[in-house]
Structures are given as C-alpha cells and as structure tokens.
Design an enzyme around this catalytic site. Structure first.
Site, PDB file in Angstrom:
ATOM      1  N   TYR A 300    -104.344  10.392 -24.201  1.00 12.47           N
ATOM      2  CA  TYR A 300    -104.908   9.057 -24.054  1.00 12.47           C
ATOM      3  C   TYR A 300    -106.037   8.813 -25.062  1.00 12.47           C
ATOM      4  O   TYR A 300    -106.719   9.738 -25.459  1.00 12.47           O
ATOM      5  CB  TYR A 300    -105.443   8.870 -22.627  1.00 12.47           C
ATOM      6  CG  TYR A 300    -104.409   9.094 -21.551  1.00 12.47           C
ATOM      7  CD1 TYR A 300    -103.059   8.836 -21.804  1.00 12.47           C
ATOM      8  CD2 TYR A 300    -104.754   9.564 -20.298  1.00 12.47           C
ATOM      9  CE1 TYR A 300    -102.106   9.036 -20.816  1.00 12.47           C
ATOM     10  CE2 TYR A 300    -103.804   9.769 -19.303  1.00 12.47           C
ATOM     11  CZ  TYR A 300    -102.478   9.509 -19.577  1.00 12.47           C
ATOM     12  OH  TYR A 300    -101.544   9.711 -18.600  1.00 12.47           O
ATOM     13  N   GLU A 374    -114.127   7.799   4.257  1.00 14.55           N
ATOM     14  CA  GLU A 374    -113.350   6.550   4.292  1.00 14.55           C
ATOM     15  C   GLU A 374    -114.202   5.300   4.500  1.00 14.55           C
ATOM     16  O   GLU A 374    -113.684   4.175   4.406  1.00 14.55           O
ATOM     17  CB  GLU A 374    -112.232   6.659   5.324  1.00 14.55           C
ATOM     18  CG  GLU A 374    -111.179   7.644   4.829  1.00 14.55           C
ATOM     19  CD  GLU A 374    -110.036   7.857   5.797  1.00 14.55           C
ATOM     20  OE1 GLU A 374    -110.293   7.891   7.018  1.00 14.55           O
ATOM     21  OE2 GLU A 374    -108.894   7.980   5.325  1.00 14.55           O
TER      22      GLU A 374
END
Ligand code: ZN
Ligand code: ZN
Length: 394
Positions: A300, A374
């Site tokens: 990349y 979370e």
C-alpha cells in the site's frame, strides 16, 4: 443536532452490540466476506436503502439528504477478518476455526451500520449525500480499496471526500485520535535469495558461503536507513525471516533466503530506496562471488490525511466528544489500504479508542486476544454520523 445524534446513538447502542457479536462470531477472510456482505445488505435494506454490490463482496448504498445541495461524503468500513485462531471464552468468540476479527473490522462495519441508521433518521435535515462504503479485503494485497477505486466507487456521483474510522487499542474508550498530514507508511515486501556454493564446513575456501554473505548483506542494507535516508523522513527496513536451504554445524548450504519489509512516507524516496536496495544487494553478493535474486512486492502507498478536511473534522469531534477526549496521533508505521483513497480525494482516517484496562481489554490488533470495550460502539456510530452530517455542509 449534536444532542439528537448523541441520543440516537445511545438508543441503538444495545442493538449494535448484537450486530457486532454476530459479525465477530462469523469472521470471513479477505475477499470471501459473503456472509458479512449479506448481513450488511439486509441491515441497509431494512433502513430503506438500496444496496449495490461492487468488486465481489463489497457493498455500497447512498443516503440522499433532504435539506438541499451539499457535498458527497463517503464513509468507509472494511469487512474482512484475519487468519488467526481466536483465544477467547466470550460467548461471541469466533465460530470459524483459524479465522478471527483481530483488527476490529467487525467494529468498523457495525459502527458504519449504526451511523447509517442515525443518518437515515435525520436525513430531512441532511444536506448533500452520504455514500456508505463497505469494503472487502483490507488485509490482503492488492487491497480492496484499490479494487473499489478501479470499479468507480469514487465516481457517479463524484465523492468530494472520504472518512474512515479504525479501532485503536492504545487509546482509551471514550476518546478518539486525529492527525493532520502524513499518518501511515507505505509498505513493500522484500524477498532476497543469496545463491552461493555449499560444501564441507571445514573447507570454506572451496565454497561460496551464502550464510556469511547474507549476514554481511543485512548489515550493509541497514546503511540505507542510517546513512542514506533523510533523518526527518521516517524509513523502516526490517528483516523478519532468514532461512538456508539446508546446512548444519559442519555443512555450508547452497543458498539463504531473507524476507523483510520496507516502510516510508514519501513516494519519490520509496522508489529511490528500492533501487538502492537492489544496488547494495547485487554489489555486496558479487564482491564475495555469489549472486542474488531480489523480488520486491509493492504494498500500500502512504496515507495522508487532508489538512483542511481533517482540521475541520477534528473541530467537530472536539464539539461532539469534548476536546479533552480528542487526542493527537503520532505517525504510525503500519500500513492500511485506506491510503489508496487518500491518494485520490481528500481523506481523513481517524482512530476510535477501544481500550479499557479496568475491564482487562488492552491487547493489540492482530493478536489472538484482541477485543474491544463495546462502549466504543456508541461513540463510533454517533461520531461518524455527526462528522459526516457536518462534512456535507462544508
Ligand atoms: Zn489489520
Ligand atoms: Zn484494520
């Protein structure tokens, strides 16, 4: 609008945790994200959005604002998992042996679904349009981003800017991180084989010892970083693997292979440094009578966060989170395929904090114990919705 988005994010938080558990327990490898893509399509269709497939398992959809003209902003999440066996006793642990969401792409996908859900509910006040992009294959060359760009994801309508969010286990949950300008490195893989001539270890003069030559070569190549790279330009050259094709305490092998990674943040230097590596490799081994095969696999490019876009989003994040919860990021010498977008249009890649040491959540990405707090899903969905709501108006 900030308070509205914050309260919508709170309302959908529990549902997003369920979605994340479903995706996390059914991880799929790069370019094989069929189940995840279907989940995304179903979710978006329930929101009343028309979905499109792109590059196999990629999915995109458009939210048209009802408040007049504005920019077209793309929001990108990645879908794929890694070939890692998860070590977890959580009920949502991976059910696919040897495959794990160890880079948080389950979190990015879930947060983008959440942002879509929020944006659909406020679309009458939304200007312009938001292009939702769920991209396959971030973890594997040539990178899903490059395939999506080739397939036209940034066109029709033309995308004015793109925003990506990635988990960061070194930042506490409740915080996010931004950096303007250069942020992540280009990456190239190096494969070198030194071909010598094996024989008895007691008679090196009758051999061409590829072990000693390979050792010399690795030392010589470090000169690239220490003496040839500009000190102000980050450059990393690491060799992580060295093997001979046999050999023993008293046997000199015929050849030695070396594998490494080259990382930097400038395309001109990236090209120059590859030529330099080739020159040093061939000249070093030639001096000792050996030959070398050098293969460089291009990875990349470097990732650059657009100064103006990132500056504006940073301010909006200060507003949404409170400035004390927005950190400045250091340059990060890992690579990501979001870099491809940043070479095409103004782009901003920011970090979502997911660490919580009190809950025992601190493992790095790409490890078998990685998990997130979370609570970050509420921030991830809400902030992304707020940033894009603002960005279309700019
Ligand atoms: Zn990763
Ligand atoms: Zn990742």
């Amino acid at each position: 609008m900030k308070a509205t988005i914050q309260s919508l994010a709170k309302q959908i938080h529990a549902g997003l945790i369920d979605v994340r558990h479903t995706i996390h327990s059914h991880p799929e490898l790069s370019f094989q994200e069929e189940g995840t893509a279907t989940l995304v399509e179903n979710y978006l269709q329930k929101l009343g959005l028309k979905t499109h497939r792109i590059a196999g398992t990629g999915v995109w959809a458009m939210i048209e604002g009802g408040a007049g003209p504005g920019k077209t902003i793309a929001l990108r999440a990645d879908l794929d998992a890694l070939p890692i066996q998860e070590k977890s006793d959580k009920p949502y642990a991976s059910q696919n042996p040897g495959v794990m969401h160890a880079c948080g792409h389950d979190v990015h996908t879930t947060a983008l679904l959440g942002a879509a859900q929020i944006l659909v509910q406020i679309k009458d006040q939304l200007k312009g349009r938001i292009k939702l992009v769920f991209q396959p294959g971030e973890e594997k060359l040539p990178g899903g981003a490059s395939l999506l760009i080739k397939a036209g994801i940034l066109e029709n309508p033309k995308v004015d800017a793109i925003i990506g969010q990635h988990v960061m286990p070194f930042i506490n949950t409740g915080n996010v991180g931004f950096r303007k300008g250069l942020y992540m490195a280009s990456t190239d893989e190096l494969y070198i084989t030194v071909n010598g001539k094996g024989g008895h270890g007691a008679m090196p003069h009758l051999c061409i010892d590829p072990v000693a030559i390979a050792a010399q070569l690795i030392v010589n190549l470090q000169q690239v970083v220490s003496r040839r790279a500009k000190p102000i330009l980050p450059t990393v050259l690491s060799f992580g693997k060295i093997n001979s094709d046999g050999g023993a305490t008293n046997v000199i092998p015929n050849s030695v292979s070396i594998e490494g990674t080259l990382r930097t943040l400038d395309e001109t230097w990236r090209a120059e440094v590859k030529e330099l590596i080739a020159k040093i490799t061939h000249n070093t081994v030639e001096a000792f009578g050996a030959t070398a095969d050098l293969r460089i696999e291009n990875g990349y490019p470097f990732l650059k966060n657009d100064e103006a876009l990132t500056g504006a989003l940073w301010q909006h994040a200060d507003d949404y989170m409170g400035a004390e919860h927005v950190e400045e990021l250091d340059i990060w010498m890992a690579a990501g395929d979001f870099a491809y977008y940043s070479q095409e249009v103004p782009a901003c890649f920011y970090r979502l904090g997911t660490r919580n040491e009190a809950k025992g959540i601190s493992s790095a990405v790409h490890t078998n114990t990685f998990d997130i707090d979370e609570d970050a899903l509420e921030t991830g969905a809400g902030l992304l919705a707020f940033l894009s709501f603002k960005a279309v108006q700019a």
